[in-house]
Design an enzyme around this catalytic site. Structure first.
Site, mmCIF file in Angstrom:
data_model
loop_
_atom_site.group_PDB
_atom_site.id
_atom_site.type_symbol
_atom_site.label_atom_id
_atom_site.label_comp_id
_atom_site.label_asym_id
_atom_site.label_seq_id
_atom_site.Cartn_x
_atom_site.Cartn_y
_atom_site.Cartn_z
ATOM 1 N N LYS A 75 5.120 4.346 0.788
ATOM 2 C CA LYS A 75 3.999 4.894 1.565
ATOM 3 C C LYS A 75 4.240 6.328 2.074
ATOM 4 C CE LYS A 75 1.927 0.516 3.026
ATOM 5 N NZ LYS A 75 1.479 -0.314 4.148
ATOM 6 N N ASP A 111 -4.806 1.090 6.262
ATOM 7 C CA ASP A 111 -4.223 0.082 7.171
ATOM 8 C C ASP A 111 -4.734 0.367 8.581
ATOM 9 O OD1 ASP A 111 -2.682 -1.268 5.299
ATOM 10 O OD2 ASP A 111 -0.903 -0.038 5.635
HETATM 11 P P1 NAP Z 1 9.181 -2.127 8.387
HETATM 12 O O1 NAP Z 1 8.778 -0.687 8.314
HETATM 13 O O2 NAP Z 1 10.393 -2.589 7.660
HETATM 14 O O3 NAP Z 1 9.341 -2.497 9.960
HETATM 15 C C1 NAP Z 1 9.862 -3.740 10.345
HETATM 16 C C2 NAP Z 1 9.729 -3.894 11.854
HETATM 17 O O4 NAP Z 1 10.180 -5.207 12.218
HETATM 18 C C3 NAP Z 1 10.542 -2.903 12.672
HETATM 19 O O5 NAP Z 1 9.876 -2.619 13.867
HETATM 20 C C4 NAP Z 1 11.826 -3.704 12.920
HETATM 21 O O6 NAP Z 1 12.535 -3.281 14.070
HETATM 22 C C5 NAP Z 1 11.243 -5.070 13.166
HETATM 23 N N1 NAP Z 1 12.264 -6.104 12.934
HETATM 24 C C6 NAP Z 1 12.776 -6.516 11.755
HETATM 25 N N2 NAP Z 1 13.710 -7.479 11.955
HETATM 26 C C7 NAP Z 1 13.782 -7.665 13.288
HETATM 27 C C8 NAP Z 1 14.561 -8.532 14.120
HETATM 28 N N3 NAP Z 1 15.461 -9.404 13.612
HETATM 29 N N4 NAP Z 1 14.381 -8.480 15.471
HETATM 30 C C9 NAP Z 1 13.472 -7.619 16.012
HETATM 31 N N5 NAP Z 1 12.718 -6.780 15.272
HETATM 32 C C10 NAP Z 1 12.863 -6.806 13.921
HETATM 33 O O7 NAP Z 1 7.999 -3.075 7.871
HETATM 34 P P2 NAP Z 1 6.421 -2.789 7.906
HETATM 35 O O8 NAP Z 1 5.998 -2.145 6.650
HETATM 36 O O9 NAP Z 1 6.103 -2.108 9.184
HETATM 37 O O10 NAP Z 1 5.836 -4.281 7.866
HETATM 38 C C11 NAP Z 1 5.963 -5.159 8.982
HETATM 39 C C12 NAP Z 1 5.217 -6.457 8.688
HETATM 40 O O11 NAP Z 1 3.822 -6.198 8.558
HETATM 41 C C13 NAP Z 1 5.631 -7.150 7.375
HETATM 42 O O12 NAP Z 1 5.662 -8.526 7.609
HETATM 43 C C14 NAP Z 1 4.489 -6.802 6.419
HETATM 44 O O13 NAP Z 1 4.305 -7.794 5.427
HETATM 45 C C15 NAP Z 1 3.321 -6.793 7.382
HETATM 46 N N6 NAP Z 1 2.182 -5.958 6.911
HETATM 47 C C16 NAP Z 1 0.958 -6.569 6.837
HETATM 48 C C17 NAP Z 1 -0.127 -5.821 6.444
HETATM 49 C C18 NAP Z 1 -1.466 -6.492 6.356
HETATM 50 O O14 NAP Z 1 -2.381 -5.921 5.733
HETATM 51 N N7 NAP Z 1 -1.657 -7.644 6.960
HETATM 52 C C19 NAP Z 1 -0.005 -4.468 6.114
HETATM 53 C C20 NAP Z 1 1.269 -3.874 6.223
HETATM 54 C C21 NAP Z 1 2.356 -4.641 6.624
HETATM 55 P P3 NAP Z 1 13.698 -2.156 13.948
HETATM 56 O O15 NAP Z 1 13.003 -0.839 14.000
HETATM 57 O O16 NAP Z 1 14.560 -2.427 15.127
HETATM 58 O O17 NAP Z 1 14.400 -2.407 12.642
#
Ligand code: NAP
Length: 283
Positions: A75, A111
């Protein structure tokens, strides 16, 4: 004569790594079938790396693709290679849509638009939102919360506080320590989980759900599983709970309308198909 009638195939897709799991082809194909449009929307696996990504985009343009959705891990890269970008994509620092127009590539972030529309349709304007997470999706949510006239105060909590501080400026959010997230929970009339916690294969989202505000709306952007602990807890208290499919369906609409067709209805039939697909894969 319409392009569908002349048999000219409209092409688009979603680029990611991995991307085979993506539900986007099902969403776009459903809409195209409803309209009787000759369209192909494919999952296009593309390895990480600026050069690989750039080459892939050039190839797709040469093949006549009209645009692509972009997912993890491309992205930010998508924004970098674009000739033009929407204000939202620039503020968020990432794009999930690239439209190929004449000689240019235009980056957008649908998004953010998806979350914005969900929040706008709530019966009440939220005054205090608790946003959990500071990754790519959280940045889009934060931008969405900051737009509009009656933007809520945003309390932003992330495991890694520094990441929350880096993105807080998008909406002048108040960063709070991850350890204090439960205090913020009782103050918020909108709670959004934008972490990957609660997703299949990830740890659960550990919150003291008894402290959910009596008038709160809960949104979880995780959609696998569909019914997360946050949503179940909200529903058990009679609160409005909105799942990740809602965002997923809505974020797809701008791309479909830009590249393939003229009607992108986010409705019960589309939801049922997506739920069936999730169920079939055991999510
Ligand atoms: P990302 O950039 O990898 O961010 C992950 C986030 O989760 C970060 O804030 C991370 O915190 C936190 N995290 C991960 N493991 C953790 C733990 N053990 N304890 C506490 N915090 C934790 O991922 P993303 O792209 O933002 O996506 C996040 C979620 O949204 C995913 O499940 C994805 O499938 C979903 N999503 C859904 C849509 C939709 O259309 N519904 C669209 C986009 C994404 P840190 O910064 O501390 O690592």
């Amino acid at each position: 004569m319409s392009e569908a009638k002349t048999g000219k195939m409209r092409r688009a897709g979603v680029i990611g790594w991995p991307v085979a799991h993506s539900l986007s082809p099902l969403i776009h194909t459903t809409w195209a079938e409803r309209e009787g449009i000759a369209a192909r929307y494919e999952a296009i696996e593309t390895a990480p790396g600026d050069e690989v990504f750039r080459r892939r985009i050039n190839d797709l343009r040469a093949e006549g693709y009209r645009g692509v959705n972009v997912t993890i891990p491309h992205k930010e890269r998508a924004l970098k290679i674009a000739d033009r970008a929407s204000k939202a994509a620039r503020a968020i620092g990432a794009a999930n849509m690239l439209t190929f127009k004449d000689d240019s590539v235009i980056a957008e972030n649908s998004d953010a638009a998806a979350i914005e529309s969900i929040v706008l349709e709530l019966p009440l304007r939220p005054r205090t939102a608790l946003l959990l997470g500071a990754g790519g999706a959280a940045r889009a949510v934060l931008w969405a919360l900051s737009s509009g006239k009656e933007a809520p105060r945003v309390l932003l909590a992330n495991r890694t506080r520094g990441r929350a501080e880096e993105i807080a400026a998008i909406a002048r959010a108040d960063v709070i320590d991850w350890a204090y997230r439960n205090d913020a929970l009782s103050a918020a009339d909108l709670v959004i989980n934008a972490t990957s916690l609660g997703m299949t294969g990830q740890p659960p989202l550990d919150l003291d759900y008894n402290r959910l505000n009596a008038g709160a709306v809960a949104i979880d952007i995780v959609y696998s599983p569909l019914e997360t602990a946050l949503l179940s807890a909200a529903r058990a208290r009679g609160l409005r709970a909105i799942d990740g499919l809602e965002m997923l369906m809505r974020q797809a609409a701008p791309g479909y309308l830009a590249w393939l067709g003229t009607r992108a209805e986010v409705d019960a039939d589309l939801r049922a198909r997506l739920e069936a697909a999730l169920k079939a894969r055991g999510a």
